[in-house]
Design an enzyme around this catalytic site. Structure first.
Site, PDB file in Angstrom:
ATOM      1  N   CYS A   1      13.806  10.550   7.650  1.00 32.59           N
ATOM      2  CA  CYS A   1      13.805   9.780   8.460  1.00 32.59           C
ATOM      3  C   CYS A   1      15.427   9.761   9.518  1.00 32.59           C
ATOM      4  O   CYS A   1      14.868   9.793  10.686  1.00 32.59           O
ATOM      5  CB  CYS A   1      13.581   8.604   8.878  1.00 32.59           C
ATOM      6  SG  CYS A   1      14.061   7.480   7.321  1.00 32.59           S
TER       7      CYS A   1
ATOM      8  N   GLU B   1      10.468  15.600  15.947  1.00 31.98           N
ATOM      9  CA  GLU B   1      11.266  14.805  14.675  1.00 31.98           C
ATOM     10  C   GLU B   1       9.943  15.919  14.334  1.00 31.98           C
ATOM     11  O   GLU B   1       8.664  16.119  13.707  1.00 31.98           O
ATOM     12  CB  GLU B   1      10.964  13.757  14.094  1.00 31.98           C
ATOM     13  CG  GLU B   1      10.721  13.489  12.371  1.00 31.98           C
ATOM     14  CD  GLU B   1      10.565  11.931  12.120  1.00 31.98           C
ATOM     15  OE1 GLU B   1       9.360  11.271  12.433  1.00 31.98           O
ATOM     16  OE2 GLU B   1      11.352  11.540  11.799  1.00 31.98           O
TER      17      GLU B   1
ATOM     18  N   GLU C   1       9.930   1.013   9.695  1.00 29.44           N
ATOM     19  CA  GLU C   1      11.901   2.031   9.887  1.00 29.44           C
ATOM     20  C   GLU C   1      11.005   3.034  10.399  1.00 29.44           C
ATOM     21  O   GLU C   1       9.735   3.628   9.161  1.00 29.44           O
ATOM     22  CB  GLU C   1      12.111   1.570   8.722  1.00 29.44           C
ATOM     23  CG  GLU C   1      13.754   1.997   8.623  1.00 29.44           C
ATOM     24  CD  GLU C   1      13.301   3.622   8.156  1.00 29.44           C
ATOM     25  OE1 GLU C   1      13.462   4.569   9.023  1.00 29.44           O
ATOM     26  OE2 GLU C   1      13.606   4.128   7.012  1.00 29.44           O
TER      27      GLU C   1
ATOM     28  N   VAL D   1       2.610   5.525  14.333  1.00 31.95           N
ATOM     29  CA  VAL D   1       1.607   4.747  13.562  1.00 31.95           C
ATOM     30  C   VAL D   1       2.549   3.337  13.457  1.00 31.95           C
ATOM     31  O   VAL D   1       1.636   2.278  13.554  1.00 31.95           O
ATOM     32  CB  VAL D   1       1.282   4.647  11.765  1.00 31.95           C
ATOM     33  CG1 VAL D   1       0.276   3.664  11.399  1.00 31.95           C
ATOM     34  CG2 VAL D   1       0.448   6.144  11.750  1.00 31.95           C
ATOM     35  N   GLY D   2       3.435   3.095  13.621  1.00 36.56           N
ATOM     36  CA  GLY D   2       4.281   1.832  13.990  1.00 36.56           C
ATOM     37  C   GLY D   2       3.826   1.374  15.256  1.00 36.56           C
ATOM     38  O   GLY D   2       3.574   0.128  15.348  1.00 36.56           O
TER      39      GLY D   2
ATOM     40  N   LYS E   1       0.765  -0.862  -0.039  1.00 42.86           N
ATOM     41  CA  LYS E   1      -0.208  -0.369   0.148  1.00 42.86           C
ATOM     42  C   LYS E   1       0.874   1.623   0.080  1.00 42.86           C
ATOM     43  O   LYS E   1       1.904   1.534   0.974  1.00 42.86           O
ATOM     44  CB  LYS E   1      -0.974   0.335   1.410  1.00 42.86           C
ATOM     45  CG  LYS E   1      -1.508   1.406   1.107  1.00 42.86           C
ATOM     46  CD  LYS E   1      -2.364   1.092   2.656  1.00 42.86           C
ATOM     47  CE  LYS E   1      -2.092   2.055   3.010  1.00 42.86           C
ATOM     48  NZ  LYS E   1      -1.944   4.063   3.063  1.00 42.86           N
TER      49      LYS E   1
ATOM     50  N   GLY F   1       7.246   4.556   8.114  1.00 40.44           N
ATOM     51  CA  GLY F   1       6.378   5.725   8.304  1.00 40.44           C
ATOM     52  C   GLY F   1       6.840   6.148  10.062  1.00 40.44           C
ATOM     53  O   GLY F   1       7.823   6.514  10.337  1.00 40.44           O
ATOM     54  N   SER F   2       5.308   7.370  10.772  1.00 41.95           N
ATOM     55  CA  SER F   2       6.151   7.537  12.598  1.00 41.95           C
ATOM     56  C   SER F   2       5.495   6.566  12.718  1.00 41.95           C
ATOM     57  O   SER F   2       5.481   5.586  12.630  1.00 41.95           O
ATOM     58  CB  SER F   2       4.415   8.133  11.855  1.00 41.95           C
ATOM     59  OG  SER F   2       3.935   8.052  11.713  1.00 41.95           O
ATOM     60  N   THR F   3       6.686   7.642  13.645  1.00 42.59           N
ATOM     61  CA  THR F   3       6.599   6.081  15.171  1.00 42.59           C
ATOM     62  C   THR F   3       5.246   5.896  15.752  1.00 42.59           C
ATOM     63  O   THR F   3       5.066   4.584  16.211  1.00 42.59           O
ATOM     64  CB  THR F   3       7.261   7.052  16.413  1.00 42.59           C
ATOM     65  OG1 THR F   3       8.492   6.193  15.802  1.00 42.59           O
ATOM     66  CG2 THR F   3       7.167   6.114  17.308  1.00 42.59           C
TER      67      THR F   3
HETATM   68  P1  NAD Z   1       1.691   8.107   8.826  1.00 39.74           P
HETATM   69  O1  NAD Z   1       2.900   6.995   9.225  1.00 39.74           O
HETATM   70  O2  NAD Z   1       0.312   8.561   8.839  1.00 39.74           O
HETATM   71  O3  NAD Z   1       1.775   6.850   7.363  1.00 39.74           O
HETATM   72  C1  NAD Z   1       2.848   6.955   6.176  1.00 39.74           C
HETATM   73  C2  NAD Z   1       2.112   5.561   6.192  1.00 39.74           C
HETATM   74  O4  NAD Z   1       1.154   4.756   7.220  1.00 39.74           O
HETATM   75  C3  NAD Z   1       1.314   5.734   4.689  1.00 39.74           C
HETATM   76  O5  NAD Z   1       1.372   5.037   3.997  1.00 39.74           O
HETATM   77  C4  NAD Z   1      -0.278   5.644   5.419  1.00 39.74           C
HETATM   78  O6  NAD Z   1      -1.282   5.774   4.278  1.00 39.74           O
HETATM   79  C5  NAD Z   1       0.567   4.565   6.311  1.00 39.74           C
HETATM   80  N1  NAD Z   1      -0.476   4.981   8.031  1.00 39.74           N
HETATM   81  C6  NAD Z   1      -1.556   5.204   8.169  1.00 39.74           C
HETATM   82  N2  NAD Z   1      -1.473   5.375   9.182  1.00 39.74           N
HETATM   83  C7  NAD Z   1      -2.139   3.669   9.269  1.00 39.74           C
HETATM   84  C8  NAD Z   1      -2.674   2.581   9.878  1.00 39.74           C
HETATM   85  N3  NAD Z   1      -3.395   3.415  11.258  1.00 39.74           N
HETATM   86  N4  NAD Z   1      -2.500   1.562  10.065  1.00 39.74           N
HETATM   87  C9  NAD Z   1      -1.660   0.845   8.917  1.00 39.74           C
HETATM   88  N5  NAD Z   1      -1.700   2.228   8.543  1.00 39.74           N
HETATM   89  C10 NAD Z   1      -1.764   3.444   8.680  1.00 39.74           C
HETATM   90  O7  NAD Z   1       2.627   9.567   8.034  1.00 39.74           O
HETATM   91  P2  NAD Z   1       2.539  10.667   7.993  1.00 39.74           P
HETATM   92  O8  NAD Z   1       1.357  11.312   8.826  1.00 39.74           O
HETATM   93  O9  NAD Z   1       2.417  10.642   6.114  1.00 39.74           O
HETATM   94  O10 NAD Z   1       3.291  12.143   8.242  1.00 39.74           O
HETATM   95  C11 NAD Z   1       4.227  12.043   9.947  1.00 39.74           C
HETATM   96  C12 NAD Z   1       4.744  12.522  10.745  1.00 39.74           C
HETATM   97  O11 NAD Z   1       5.351  10.611  10.129  1.00 39.74           O
HETATM   98  C13 NAD Z   1       5.714  12.921   9.900  1.00 39.74           C
HETATM   99  O12 NAD Z   1       5.519  13.936   9.674  1.00 39.74           O
HETATM  100  C14 NAD Z   1       7.392  12.457   9.965  1.00 39.74           C
HETATM  101  O13 NAD Z   1       7.311  12.199  11.054  1.00 39.74           O
HETATM  102  C15 NAD Z   1       6.607  10.801   9.899  1.00 39.74           C
HETATM  103  N6  NAD Z   1       7.270   9.981   8.745  1.00 39.74           N
HETATM  104  C16 NAD Z   1       8.242   9.771   8.498  1.00 39.74           C
HETATM  105  C17 NAD Z   1       8.620   8.791   7.776  1.00 39.74           C
HETATM  106  C18 NAD Z   1       9.611   7.817   7.666  1.00 39.74           C
HETATM  107  O14 NAD Z   1      10.500   7.524   6.277  1.00 39.74           O
HETATM  108  N7  NAD Z   1      10.382   7.376   8.797  1.00 39.74           N
HETATM  109  C19 NAD Z   1       8.217   9.082   6.346  1.00 39.74           C
HETATM  110  C20 NAD Z   1       6.860  10.079   6.010  1.00 39.74           C
HETATM  111  C21 NAD Z   1       6.957   9.829   7.679  1.00 39.74           C
END
Ligand code: NAD
Length: 495
Positions: free
Chosen positions: A297, A394, A263, A244-245, A187, A240-242
């Protein structure tokens, strides 16, 4: 609505797929929903793409499971390698189109997007090379037993990627997964679905069997959550974000205990000692924070400079940053384009405001750039203290803090004062200092006299709350294989 739309970019015109790529076919979402992706340079919609919901995730998982048990299980490892190599060649052949899509949808400078495409094809080719070199061991225990291990694929892998490096994350995830014989449901981030969909057309062209790689566009709370909690997904890989991780780990725990690799974010220290080559250090510090508009990141967002060169460094760093050309990603000399979305733009502007209100000094920047598009001036804050939000959280934008330090011991302590541990850097001409500091920083990558140098052969991932597992290099293969021990009795009965 057709599933392909002709799109004109300043550099190429091409057919953009807009459907979901499931079981080798382009389809609409079951619920019939679409959403628009926005051009961050002019804030206007580019095109609407079909949105996956839980039922589409389910269809993609079924296709991936069928391929995993069927055609992909029958495909020789060497053929998997050839298919990945072919895919890498296609990335090279279509690099102008891929790079243009990336600049259009994400806003990154075209020159940088071209590097992303090269690194993506390199990564796919690298993992193509691994496909027929994955094997277990034999282990001696006693003369009557023959023991061996097999490194078997994990199964169906859910992969959730972010918007900051859409194509790179696509290849970092898909390369090792399919080299090792897994199948994939990937996705994309809702902000940047386009390049991944175009790359799916190259999956078809490369001849990778239907169902091995399924690519869907959709939102985190619906499609992403459906992946994380799916009972027939064996592993999930997330960048992605911590925040959501954590939800992904929880969903895995509450569903089928699927394997999880994460990551996540960072707040990486970039440390410059008195004896560093100051010009080189400034160029790496500038690149460390402002590359990709700070949307990395591993961005070197906390800069620490030793007192002997502090004033000179701040002045020269300001001058260097002023030379970063901010503007239209399609212009040749642009270094920094717009932030990816209005949401990110607003978040970053709030951080800038909070830095000002907390009493930090704006050395340069501190405002939006222009009045159209999500552009933000490269911003350096000095006069900061560790309790400020801009020092702790961050920001994920072109904003850094610069602090003065006296001793090595002190800066190691400050560098490690964060819940994150993705990356760090040290600039010095003294080898002993470099190695002592590199060994003491709690981070998955430490750069010495450089920053942001990432190669697909070298593992990448986080200590502490920056993640679980390693991507890239041979290390990534371990995330996508599980070890089976086989114990063969050579003698007769036990008694
Ligand atoms: P996010 O973590 O919300 O999104 C990243 C991915 O996760 C997207 O594909 C999103 O659709 C998916 N996602 C979101 N919520 C989810 C859930 N509940 N279950 C499963 N998948 C889900 O990040 P964001 O809102 O786009 O950005 C927010 C912050 O995250 C940024 O400001 C930054 O600090 C951080 N970020 C980090 C990275 C990285 O490379 N580590 C990348 C993008 C954003």
């Amino acid at each position: 609505m057709s599933l392909f739309t002709k799109i004109e970019t300043p550099s190429v015109t091409y057919d953009q797929p807009t459907g979901l790529f499931i079981d080798g076919k382009w389809v609409k979402g079951v619920e019939g929903k679409t959403f628009e992706t926005i051009n961050p340079t002019n804030e206007k919609p580019i095109v609407a793409v079909h949105e996956a919901g839980p039922e589409d995730v389910d269809a993609a998982v079924k296709a991936a499971r069928k391929a995993f048990n069927g055609v992909w299980a029958q495909t020789l490892p060497s053929v998997r390698g050839q298919l990945l190599t072919k895919l890498a060649d296609l990335f090279d052949e279509y690099s102008d189109t891929l790079a243009a899509i990336e600049s259009l949808d994400n806003g990154k400078a075209l020159s940088m997007a071209k590097v992303d495409v090269q690194l993506s094809s390199g990564c796919l080719r690298y993992y193509g090379g691994w496909a027929d070199k994955i094997h277990g061991k034999t282990i001696d225990t006693d003369p009557e037993t023959f023991n061996y291990t097999r490194h078997e694929p994990v199964g169906v892998c859910g992969q959730i990627i972010p918007w900051n490096f859409p194509l790179l994350m696509w290849s970092w995830k898909i390369g090792p997964a399919i080299a090792t014989g897994n199948t994939v449901v990937l996705k994309t981030a809702e902000q940047t679905p386009l390049s991944a969909l175009y790359a799916a057309t190259l999956i078809e062209k490369a001849g990778i069997p239907a169902g091995v790689v399924n690519i869907i566009s959709g939102f985190g709370k619906t499609a992403g959550a459906a992946i994380a909690s799916h009972m027939d997904i064996d592993k999930v890989a997330f960048t992605g974000s911590t925040v959501v991780g954590r939800t992904i780990l929880q969903a895995a725990a509450k569903s089928n205990l699927k394997k999880v690799t994460l990551e996540l974010g960072g707040k990486s220290p970039n440390i410059v000692f008195n004896d560093a080559n100051i010009e080189d250090a400034i160029s790496w510090v500038n690149f460390g924070i402002f590359f990709n508009h700070g949307q990395c990141c591993c961005a070197g967002s906390r800069i620490y400079v030793q007192s002997g060169i502090y004033d000179k460094f701040v002045e020269q760093f300001r001058q260097r940053t002023a030379k970063n050309v901010v503007g239209d990603p399609f212009k040749q000399d642009t270094f920094q384009g717009p932030q990816v979305s209005k949401l990110q733009f607003d978040r970053i502007m709030e951080y800038i405001q909070s830095g000002k209100e907390a009493g930090a000094k704006v050395e340069t920047g501190g405002d939006r750039h222009g009045d159209e598009g999500f552009f933000i001036q490269p911003t350096i804050f000095s006069n900061v203290s560790p309790d400020m939000k801009i020092m702790q959280e961050e920001i994920f934008g072109p904003v850094c803090t610069i602090s003065k330090f006296e001793t090595e011991e002190e800066v190691i302590k400050s560098g490690n004062e964060t819940t994150y541990g993705l990356a760090a850097a040290v600039h010095t001409q003294n080898l002993n200092t470099a190695l002592r500091v590199a060994n003491s920083l709690k981070a998955g990558t430490v750069w010495v006299n450089n920053y942001n140098m990432i190669s697909y052969q070298v593992p990448f991932g986080g200590f502490k709350e920056s993640g679980i597992g390693r991507e890239l290099g041979k290390y990534a293969l371990a995330n996508y294989t599980q070890v089976k021990s086989v114990r063969v009795r050579l003698g007769g009965a036990l008694f």
